[in-house]
Design a protein around this motif. Structure first.
Motif, PDB file in Angstrom:
ATOM      1  N   ALA A 173      55.502  28.724  25.414  1.00 42.53           N
ATOM      2  CA  ALA A 173      55.095  30.390  25.896  1.00 42.53           C
ATOM      3  C   ALA A 173      53.521  30.420  26.052  1.00 42.53           C
ATOM      4  O   ALA A 173      53.101  30.584  24.824  1.00 42.53           O
ATOM      5  N   ARG A 174      53.035  30.648  26.643  1.00 44.88           N
ATOM      6  CA  ARG A 174      51.735  31.805  26.213  1.00 44.88           C
ATOM      7  C   ARG A 174      52.020  32.672  27.469  1.00 44.88           C
ATOM      8  O   ARG A 174      52.389  32.436  28.617  1.00 44.88           O
ATOM      9  N   VAL A 175      50.491  33.502  27.417  1.00 48.30           N
ATOM     10  CA  VAL A 175      50.469  34.487  28.093  1.00 48.30           C
ATOM     11  C   VAL A 175      49.216  33.489  29.285  1.00 48.30           C
ATOM     12  O   VAL A 175      48.884  33.029  29.658  1.00 48.30           O
ATOM     13  N   ILE A 176      50.083  34.278  30.865  1.00 44.73           N
ATOM     14  CA  ILE A 176      49.170  33.878  31.605  1.00 44.73           C
ATOM     15  C   ILE A 176      47.266  33.730  32.014  1.00 44.73           C
ATOM     16  O   ILE A 176      46.984  35.650  30.659  1.00 44.73           O
ATOM     17  N   VAL A 177      47.083  32.705  32.198  1.00 44.60           N
ATOM     18  CA  VAL A 177      45.201  33.194  32.008  1.00 44.60           C
ATOM     19  C   VAL A 177      44.815  33.589  34.010  1.00 44.60           C
ATOM     20  O   VAL A 177      45.302  32.301  34.776  1.00 44.60           O
ATOM     21  N   PRO A 178      44.773  34.150  34.367  1.00 47.16           N
ATOM     22  CA  PRO A 178      45.179  34.742  35.986  1.00 47.16           C
ATOM     23  C   PRO A 178      43.948  33.468  36.514  1.00 47.16           C
ATOM     24  O   PRO A 178      42.463  33.304  35.974  1.00 47.16           O
ATOM     25  N   VAL A 179      44.285  32.606  37.122  1.00 47.56           N
ATOM     26  CA  VAL A 179      43.186  32.193  38.109  1.00 47.56           C
ATOM     27  C   VAL A 179      42.657  32.710  39.736  1.00 47.56           C
ATOM     28  O   VAL A 179      43.613  33.393  39.885  1.00 47.56           O
ATOM     29  N   ASP A 180      41.629  32.191  40.314  1.00 50.21           N
ATOM     30  CA  ASP A 180      41.571  32.430  41.230  1.00 50.21           C
ATOM     31  C   ASP A 180      42.864  33.204  41.967  1.00 50.21           C
ATOM     32  O   ASP A 180      42.604  33.959  43.082  1.00 50.21           O
ATOM     33  N   ASP A 181      43.470  32.415  42.541  1.00 48.73           N
ATOM     34  CA  ASP A 181      44.606  32.562  43.573  1.00 48.73           C
ATOM     35  C   ASP A 181      45.659  33.092  42.799  1.00 48.73           C
ATOM     36  O   ASP A 181      45.943  34.143  43.645  1.00 48.73           O
ATOM     37  N   ASP A 182      45.736  33.618  41.926  1.00 45.50           N
ATOM     38  CA  ASP A 182      46.279  34.841  41.229  1.00 45.50           C
ATOM     39  C   ASP A 182      46.272  35.869  42.091  1.00 45.50           C
ATOM     40  O   ASP A 182      46.675  36.529  42.675  1.00 45.50           O
ATOM     41  N   ILE A 183      45.035  35.947  41.816  1.00 45.28           N
ATOM     42  CA  ILE A 183      44.434  37.267  41.779  1.00 45.28           C
ATOM     43  C   ILE A 183      43.934  37.286  43.039  1.00 45.28           C
ATOM     44  O   ILE A 183      44.488  38.874  43.694  1.00 45.28           O
ATOM     45  N   ALA A 184      43.792  36.398  44.398  1.00 43.60           N
ATOM     46  CA  ALA A 184      43.169  36.831  45.227  1.00 43.60           C
ATOM     47  C   ALA A 184      44.940  37.649  45.985  1.00 43.60           C
ATOM     48  O   ALA A 184      44.814  38.143  47.194  1.00 43.60           O
ATOM     49  N   GLU A 185      45.947  36.807  45.881  1.00 46.04           N
ATOM     50  CA  GLU A 185      47.250  37.002  46.035  1.00 46.04           C
ATOM     51  C   GLU A 185      47.799  38.631  45.828  1.00 46.04           C
ATOM     52  O   GLU A 185      48.082  39.179  46.654  1.00 46.04           O
TER      53      GLU A 185
END
Length: 244
Positions: free
Chosen positions: A71-83
């Motif tokens: 497991a790891r902490v998510i790294v927000p990517v552009d698609d995540d941030i946009a949604e």
């Protein structure tokens, strides 16, 4: 004497809340590996409640779990941030319009108190209090909304929204911008202008998203910028152990 033993479900909740709070605050960085054994030792618990907490955090969208990699902490990517941003814009602009049309006195007073508290905490460099007062602003609006399903959706997204917001605060000037944008939203609501309130809300949310994107750019050493808040990890973990 009453039975004061901690039930397994209570212990799991305590572990979940401790790890969640460290992720949201930035004490556990985006991309940081979450090793069950190490977390269990630091929290003074077995691996079982840690494993269950990580599964729950995966459902929350704060943790990624991959076979053979853990497991790891998510790294927000552009698609995540946009949604997340567009969903938040849809919900919160609706709420801003509703509040601006009604202008309930108690809500206006609570929003003013939230902004005043944010300003004081920022001036005092009281990081934890600043985060709390800043979060109060959105929480007050959501609570004042008469749409129960909308409130539930925002409640379910609360941890991820705070994670995105705290990530954005790594960018210089973010705190002052958030306060100024909250003031603009409040002024539009007080003026009874639903369109202006919705526009100010959208500007605020998209501004946070843009700063969050900037915060994901690695430093020269390839690491992401440090925590947005000086979150006391030892303090949180001591609290979890004390509550066992």
């Amino acid at each position: 004497m009453s039975d004061r033993r901690i039930l397994p479900s209570q212990l799991e909740r305590m572990v979940y809340e401790t790890i969640r709070d460290e992720i949201v605050s930035g004490a556990l960085r985006p991309g940081e590996q979450l090793v069950e054994g190490r977390l269990a030792a630091e929290l003074g618990v077995s691996k079982t409640p840690v494993r269950e907490a990580l599964i729950r955090l995966q459902r929350d969208g704060l943790v990624e779990i991959a076979p053979y990699r853990g497991a790891r902490v998510i790294v927000p990517v552009d698609d995540d941030i946009a949604e997340i941003t567009e969903l938040r814009v849809c919900l919160e602009t609706f709420i801003a319009r509703d509040i601006a049309a009604r202008r309930p006195t108690d809500v206006l007073e609570a929003l003013e108190t939230s902004i005043a508290g944010s300003c004081k905490a920022l001036a005092d460099r009281a990081e934890e209090q600043f985060v709390d007062r800043l979060s109060d602003f959105s929480d007050i609006l959501a609570e004042a909304c008469g749409n129960k399903r909308m409130k539930k959706i925002l409640g379910d997204l609360r941890s991820v929204l705070h994670f995105i917001g705290n990530s954005s605060r790594r960018i210089q000037g973010r705190a002052a911008r958030s306060i100024a944008q909250h003031e603009a939203i409040l002024e539009a609501i007080k003026a009874g202008d639903p369109d202006a309130a919705a526009e100010a809300t959208a500007v605020h949310i998209r501004s946070i998203a843009e700063d969050c994107r900037k915060a994901q750019v690695p430093n020269g050493d390839g690491r992401l910028p440090g925590p947005a808040a000086n979150a006391p990890r030892a303090k949180a973990r001591t609290r979890a152990r004390a509550n066992r």
